[in-house]
Design a protein around this motif. Structure first.
Motif, PDB file in Angstrom:
ATOM      1  N   TRP A   1      18.852  -1.415 -10.660  1.00 26.72           N
ATOM      2  CA  TRP A   1      18.766  -0.969  -9.355  1.00 26.72           C
ATOM      3  C   TRP A   1      17.469  -0.607  -8.958  1.00 26.72           C
ATOM      4  CZ3 TRP A   1      21.455  -2.132  -5.453  1.00 26.72           C
ATOM      5  CH2 TRP A   1      22.811  -2.234  -5.559  1.00 26.72           C
ATOM      6  N   ALA A   2      16.502   0.236 -10.197  1.00 21.83           N
ATOM      7  CA  ALA A   2      15.515   0.606  -9.583  1.00 21.83           C
ATOM      8  C   ALA A   2      14.334  -0.428  -9.245  1.00 21.83           C
ATOM      9  CB  ALA A   2      14.870   1.390 -10.949  1.00 21.83           C
TER      10      ALA A   2
ATOM     11  N   CYS B   1      28.588   0.693  -8.836  1.00 24.19           N
ATOM     12  CA  CYS B   1      28.259  -0.741  -8.684  1.00 24.19           C
ATOM     13  C   CYS B   1      27.214  -1.070  -9.459  1.00 24.19           C
ATOM     14  CB  CYS B   1      27.709  -0.667  -7.008  1.00 24.19           C
ATOM     15  SG  CYS B   1      27.693  -2.571  -6.584  1.00 24.19           S
ATOM     16  N   ASN B   2      27.313  -2.361 -10.047  1.00 25.36           N
ATOM     17  CA  ASN B   2      26.122  -2.902 -11.084  1.00 25.36           C
ATOM     18  C   ASN B   2      25.109  -3.387 -10.043  1.00 25.36           C
ATOM     19  OD1 ASN B   2      26.799  -2.643 -13.513  1.00 25.36           O
ATOM     20  ND2 ASN B   2      28.360  -4.031 -13.405  1.00 25.36           N
ATOM     21  N   ALA B   3      23.971  -3.663 -10.304  1.00 24.16           N
ATOM     22  CA  ALA B   3      22.877  -4.005  -9.430  1.00 24.16           C
ATOM     23  C   ALA B   3      23.101  -5.610  -9.310  1.00 24.16           C
ATOM     24  CB  ALA B   3      21.481  -3.811 -10.244  1.00 24.16           C
ATOM     25  N   PRO B   4      22.508  -6.031  -8.001  1.00 23.80           N
ATOM     26  CA  PRO B   4      22.973  -7.334  -7.610  1.00 23.80           C
ATOM     27  C   PRO B   4      22.046  -8.346  -8.286  1.00 23.80           C
ATOM     28  CG  PRO B   4      21.403  -6.234  -6.095  1.00 23.80           C
ATOM     29  CD  PRO B   4      21.693  -5.054  -6.979  1.00 23.80           C
TER      30      PRO B   4
ATOM     31  N   ASP C   1      25.070  -1.215 -18.993  1.00 21.65           N
ATOM     32  CA  ASP C   1      24.166  -0.317 -19.608  1.00 21.65           C
ATOM     33  C   ASP C   1      22.778  -0.025 -18.870  1.00 21.65           C
ATOM     34  OD1 ASP C   1      26.057   0.283 -21.409  1.00 21.65           O
ATOM     35  OD2 ASP C   1      25.011  -0.887 -23.121  1.00 21.65           O
ATOM     36  N   ASN C   2      22.321  -1.142 -18.476  1.00 20.97           N
ATOM     37  CA  ASN C   2      20.817  -0.961 -17.732  1.00 20.97           C
ATOM     38  C   ASN C   2      20.939  -0.957 -16.354  1.00 20.97           C
ATOM     39  OD1 ASN C   2      21.685  -3.761 -17.340  1.00 20.97           O
ATOM     40  ND2 ASN C   2      19.586  -4.503 -17.648  1.00 20.97           N
ATOM     41  N   ALA C   3      22.009  -0.486 -15.818  1.00 24.00           N
ATOM     42  CA  ALA C   3      22.497  -0.576 -14.331  1.00 24.00           C
ATOM     43  C   ALA C   3      21.072   0.067 -13.780  1.00 24.00           C
ATOM     44  CB  ALA C   3      23.599  -0.122 -13.967  1.00 24.00           C
TER      45      ALA C   3
ATOM     46  N   VAL D   1      14.846  -2.965  -7.179  1.00 22.55           N
ATOM     47  CA  VAL D   1      14.821  -3.265  -5.956  1.00 22.55           C
ATOM     48  C   VAL D   1      14.800  -2.249  -4.934  1.00 22.55           C
ATOM     49  CG1 VAL D   1      16.599  -5.242  -6.529  1.00 22.55           C
ATOM     50  CG2 VAL D   1      17.546  -2.952  -5.840  1.00 22.55           C
ATOM     51  N   ALA D   2      14.151  -0.963  -5.507  1.00 26.27           N
ATOM     52  CA  ALA D   2      13.931   0.128  -4.847  1.00 26.27           C
ATOM     53  C   ALA D   2      12.524   0.122  -4.538  1.00 26.27           C
ATOM     54  CB  ALA D   2      14.615   1.517  -5.339  1.00 26.27           C
ATOM     55  N   ALA D   3      11.957   0.125  -3.152  1.00 29.21           N
ATOM     56  CA  ALA D   3      10.477   0.171  -2.985  1.00 29.21           C
ATOM     57  C   ALA D   3      10.076   1.402  -2.381  1.00 29.21           C
ATOM     58  CB  ALA D   3      10.183  -1.281  -2.223  1.00 29.21           C
ATOM     59  N   ALA D   4      11.002   2.195  -2.093  1.00 24.42           N
ATOM     60  CA  ALA D   4      10.821   3.661  -1.293  1.00 24.42           C
ATOM     61  C   ALA D   4      11.342   4.601  -2.008  1.00 24.42           C
ATOM     62  CB  ALA D   4      11.325   3.623   0.215  1.00 24.42           C
ATOM     63  N   GLY D   5      11.703   4.731  -3.241  1.00 22.56           N
ATOM     64  CA  GLY D   5      11.964   5.750  -3.815  1.00 22.56           C
ATOM     65  C   GLY D   5      13.662   5.631  -4.651  1.00 22.56           C
ATOM     66  N   PHE D   6      13.811   6.031  -5.891  1.00 24.41           N
ATOM     67  CA  PHE D   6      14.902   5.897  -6.448  1.00 24.41           C
ATOM     68  C   PHE D   6      15.333   7.005  -7.349  1.00 24.41           C
ATOM     69  CE2 PHE D   6      18.090   3.458  -8.536  1.00 24.41           C
ATOM     70  CZ  PHE D   6      18.150   4.091  -9.891  1.00 24.41           C
ATOM     71  N   SER D   7      16.705   7.191  -7.176  1.00 23.92           N
ATOM     72  CA  SER D   7      17.366   8.418  -7.976  1.00 23.92           C
ATOM     73  C   SER D   7      18.576   7.849  -8.465  1.00 23.92           C
ATOM     74  CB  SER D   7      17.373   9.827  -7.403  1.00 23.92           C
ATOM     75  OG  SER D   7      18.034   9.718  -6.420  1.00 23.92           O
TER      76      SER D   7
END
Length: 265
Positions: A223-224, A131-134, A217-219, A226-232
């Motif tokens: 996504w990162a 899924c692409n980021a919103p 390419d920059n998905a 919109v991630a305030a509590a950790g991202f992987s």
């Protein structure tokens, strides 16, 4: 059957709106799954055997399909997301994780932020797949398949991506129903809009297919944001639905321990 009030709260659900294959009432946590465009709960049901013993499984059934067929389909993203969020609230009394594939990834993000706004306990983890980021609204590259595709093109898409079971392909009546459902979902998907500045208060994991042409390419970067509590993020073999082998065991790549991150092998 479940209905949604004007305040966005569903009435007590039955087995048609929230499918629970495991029925683990005493499980410490629950994994909540949202369907992709044109799909239902069936693709997720075989995953029940792969989940940890302390996890229940709740599959959100959208209106207009499976046991909710008589309710009719909704015609906007807001209506679908309000229904999904209201149902998720009913299983959020215990710690929960949210998962969505393709269009379901947007649904997982939207439901997570809606519940945050409503003061509901935040999810232990949000897992987004293919899924692409919103963005604020749907972009052209996300309109795949498209509203103006022919029946033949939609059938080819469902056949090639593995979203349509063989028994449906062999039954003209079921095929016609699948096409109607896909077109209705495409219309709803294309009405998606959100406040893309909202951040998730839950750890976010993004899974992407190595050869998925739908994903930008920059998905990961988007996504990162919109991630305030950790991202992987992790890239897996295959395209939009990965390889059949990967799809069949996809929960093995979920981060069951939100604090440590990572996945089970």
């Amino acid at each position: 059957m479940s209905t949604t009030t004007a305040q966005g709260h569903a009435t007590p659900h039955d087995d048609t709106s929230i499918i629970r294959p495991l029925r683990r009432d005493s499980a410490e946590r629950v994994l909540v799954c949202f369907g992709f465009c044109g799909g239902g709960t069936a693709p997720y049901r075989p995953w029940a055997s792969l989940l940890p013993d302390d996890l229940d499984l709740a599959l959100i059934c959208y209106p207009g399909r499976e046991g909710r067929f008589l309710e009719g389909q909704v015609d906007s993203w807001d209506a679908l997301a309000a229904d999904a969020a209201a149902l998720t609230r009913q299983v959020a009394e215990r710690p929960y994780l949210l998962f969505g594939h393709s269009m379901g990834g947007w649904m997982a993000y939207d439901v997570a932020t809606r519940l945050q706004d409503q003061g509901v306990r935040v999810a232990e983890s949000v897992i987004i797949s293919s899924c692409n980021a919103p963005y604020a609204s749907v972009r052209e590259r996300d309109k795949f398949p498209a509203q103006n595709d022919t029946d033949e093109q939609l059938m080819a898409w469902m056949r090639n991506f593995g979203a349509l079971p063989d028994y449906v392909l062999e039954d003209p009546d079921l095929t016609a129903m699948a096409l109607d459902l896909m077109r209705a979902d495409i219309k709803v998907r294309d009405s998606f809009h959100c406040d893309d500045t909202k951040t998730l208060l839950s750890p976010l994991t993004v899974l992407l297919g190595e050869t998925d042409e739908v994903i930008e390419d920059n998905a990961e970067v988007r996504w990162a944001e919109v991630a305030a509590a950790g991202f992987s993020a992790r890239h897996l073999p295959g395209g939009h639905f990965y390889t059949p082998e990967v799809w069949s065991v996809l929960p093995r790549y979920f981060p069951w321990d939100a604090e440590q991150g990572g996945s089970v092998a």
